[in-house]
Design an enzyme around this catalytic site. Sequence first.
Site, PDB file in Angstrom:
ATOM      1  N   GLU A  74       0.825  -1.207   0.000  1.00  0.00           N
ATOM      2  CA  GLU A  74       0.000   0.000   0.000  1.00  0.00           C
ATOM      3  C   GLU A  74       0.862   1.262   0.000  1.00  0.00           C
ATOM      4  OE1 GLU A  74      -0.670   2.128   3.117  1.00  0.00           O
ATOM      5  OE2 GLU A  74      -2.811   1.810   3.341  1.00  0.00           O
TER       6      GLU A  74
ATOM      7  N   PRO B  68      -7.098   5.644   9.246  1.00  0.00           N
ATOM      8  CA  PRO B  68      -6.441   6.607   8.362  1.00  0.00           C
ATOM      9  C   PRO B  68      -4.970   6.739   8.759  1.00  0.00           C
ATOM     10  CG  PRO B  68      -8.011   7.704   9.837  1.00  0.00           C
ATOM     11  CD  PRO B  68      -8.137   6.237  10.087  1.00  0.00           C
ATOM     12  N   HIS B  69      -4.094   6.841   7.787  1.00  0.00           N
ATOM     13  CA  HIS B  69      -2.663   6.864   8.120  1.00  0.00           C
ATOM     14  C   HIS B  69      -1.863   7.565   7.029  1.00  0.00           C
ATOM     15  CE1 HIS B  69      -3.637   3.149   5.975  1.00  0.00           C
ATOM     16  NE2 HIS B  69      -2.460   3.244   5.406  1.00  0.00           N
ATOM     17  N   ALA B  70      -0.692   8.026   7.415  1.00  0.00           N
ATOM     18  CA  ALA B  70       0.177   8.694   6.432  1.00  0.00           C
ATOM     19  C   ALA B  70       1.592   8.817   6.987  1.00  0.00           C
ATOM     20  CB  ALA B  70      -0.357  10.090   6.117  1.00  0.00           C
TER      21      ALA B  70
END
Lengths: 131, 153
Positions: A74, B68-70
């Site tokens: 991902e 949610p991630h980043a």
Amino acid sequence: MEFKKFLLMLTGDTDQTILSAAVQLCKDMDGKLFVLFVIEPNRVSRLASLTHQKVKIVYDKTEENGWQLLYLVEDEAVENGVWTSLHLEEGSALDITKRYIDTYQIDALLLKRKDESKRMFVSSTIPVIGL
Amino acid sequence: MQLKISEYLKPEAIIMEIKAKEKLAAIDELVAHMVNNKLVSNGEEFIKALAKRENLESTGIGDGIAIPHARTNAVKGLLLAFARSPKGIDFSSIDGKPSYIIFLIASPENQKSEYIMALAKLSRLLRKHPVREMLRNANDPEEIMKIIKENEE
């Protein structure tokens, strides 16, 4: 025939070398990448027996490794602007893969070229691309 | 390397009842909460990184959970935040169901391995039905922290 939806099937045997190739292929084809990691209970039991470890320990390691592989794909996909959907399932890799192909109307299956993948090549109803 | 996700979640990064009703508003609210508590310096850059990912995938992993991630240099180190939505928020989950529990994960660009490990550990933890139930029924941030600490491996 247009290839727009790809399914990358991973198991505990898959190494990281095919991840970049799968992302690159989807980028080149402007396709969506569904990534599926399958925990195979038979394989977990066999490995536990061979390595004299508890089944739960091997299962937990396999699951964690699975999630790591999924998030590695991902992360690379996001860097390349490729749409992804991550899935982790338990059971027969062959049966689950077939179900995903139908459910998500997959156009092509991406696999590591290995003797063990032969059954997928033989039984798949869609094109299989060995990476 | 042994990584404990409980070590990266602080009580001030927990919202017991988020007001937002849709995913981008929920991300905004969580980030604003973290900026207000001085956990994040550049909220705008952080939101941009999270939104970029939301456009390319569904961070709703099913069973009422969204992560949610980043990776972004808007944060100084690996960071977790938690929010709960009583009515659920549509995170375009793979099972089509709303998300009641939202975990946000962020790390600087150069901490990829810790980031991947934290995502994997959290995803594994949240696959456990009893853990999800306990998180949905917890009364305060301390209880949330305790549940994570006691159930992570």
